[in-house]
Write an enzyme that holds these catalytic residues in place. Structure first.
Site, PDB file in Angstrom:
ATOM      1  CG  HIS A 144      26.063  93.275  84.481  1.00 48.47           C
ATOM      2  ND1 HIS A 144      24.947  92.479  84.399  1.00 48.47           N
ATOM      3  CD2 HIS A 144      26.298  93.458  85.810  1.00 48.47           C
ATOM      4  CE1 HIS A 144      24.529  92.183  85.628  1.00 48.47           C
ATOM      5  NE2 HIS A 144      25.328  92.760  86.495  1.00 48.47           N
ATOM      6  CB  CYS A 186      23.004  91.686  78.481  1.00 49.75           C
ATOM      7  SG  CYS A 186      22.050  90.617  79.578  1.00 49.75           S
TER       8      CYS A 186
END
Length: 305
Positions: A144, A186
């Site tokens: 992430h 991301c």
């Protein structure tokens, strides 16, 4: 967000174009002004082959005993305190990358579910190794992320902190050699709706002199998405970016220059993928990777043409 079984957004987290000959563009082309006088001379210059020493000066030297080490940090599970979900599909990415980069000739090292401290400790120790017999170094981060940061299993850390160990003043045995970072994560929470196109749309360097090398030179950071945006991943097939990267590398990894390779990766992600999600707010979204380079030469994994 209600994801379907095919796509998950990581929350929080062609043809070869031949080069112009340098020997032609390096000299003033007066033939366009007085072709009748200089046509014969121009023909001789155009046919003259580029010297091997001149051509090689534009490419990184890959004539080492080893291509180099490739570190993969694959973070799938996260502590509850982070608020991060399990990254289903990341193991598919890791396996594909091991095969792909291994076939190029890299020595593969895979680490799963690393905390921030373990990520730092690993890369610091690798930067302190002797890389004199290696042509380059690669690191792939699967996790992430947010803008400028990546998640360990227990929190987030600036990406620059991880890459900084390989600066020219801190990793001397990789000085002047390419340091490659591929980051699947991301970089924000923006979504790319895409846009329909209109119909039909879709110098010679001087003598080599001894000089200092910028400490930030010879880095290549390839992000799965542009700043501020989500990056997409399929639980069954892996992330869009890694799927495209491995596909292009398998086909062209030993023939094309790295920027040509990555441009094709950008094209495949941009054209071949679109999200399918039960939530209308996350349906039919697009993505394009981002290339940040301070490379100073051309990089070929195979023998330069």
């Amino acid at each position: 967000m209600a994801d379907d079984q095919n796509l998950t957004v990581e929350e929080g987290a062609g043809d070869t174009v031949s080069k112009e000959e340098d020997s032609v563009d390096a000299k003033p082309d007066r033939s366009s002004f007085v072709p009748s006088i200089f046509s014969k001379k121009k023909k001789n210059v155009a046919q003259a082959p580029v010297k091997a020493s001149q051509e090689s000066s534009f490419r990184y030297d890959m004539n080492f005993a080893k291509l180099g080490k490739c570190i993969i940090i694959n973070n799938k599970h996260f502590d509850r305190c982070t608020g991060m979900d399990t990254r289903d599909g990341t193991d598919v990415d890791a396996m594909a990358l091991v095969k792909c980069f291994g076939n190029l000739g890299f020595e593969m090292v895979v680490k799963n579910d690393y905390s921030c401290e373990k990520m730092v400790d690993l890369l610091r120790k690798v930067s302190e190794e002797d890389h004199r017999n290696s042509a380059c170094f690669a690191c792939i981060l699967l996790s992430h992320g947010e803008e400028n940061v990546i998640y360990g299993t227990d929190g987030k850390i600036p990406i620059k902190e991880l890459t900084s160990y390989f600066r020219g003043d801190r990793c001397r045995t990789l000085l002047g050699k390419p340091k490659l970072f591929f980051i699947q994560a991301c970089r924000g929470t923006e979504l790319d709706d895409g846009v329909m196109p209109d119909s039909g749309a879709f110098d010679d360097e001087g003598p080599t002199v001894r000089s200092k090398i910028p400490v930030e030179a010879d880095f290549l950071s390839v992000y799965s998405t542009v700043p501020g945006y989500y990056s997409w991943r399929s639980p069954g097939h892996g992330s869009w970016f890694v799927q495209a990267l491995c596909s292009v590398l398998q086909e062209y990894g030993k023939s094309l220059e790295i920027m040509q390779i990555l441009t094709r990766v950008n094209s495949r992600v941009a054209q071949n993928f679109e999200s399918k999600n039960n939530n209308p707010d996350f349906n039919e979204k697009k993505q394009v990777p981002s290339i940040v380079s301070s490379l100073t030469k051309e990089l070929y994994f195979g023998k330069a043409p």
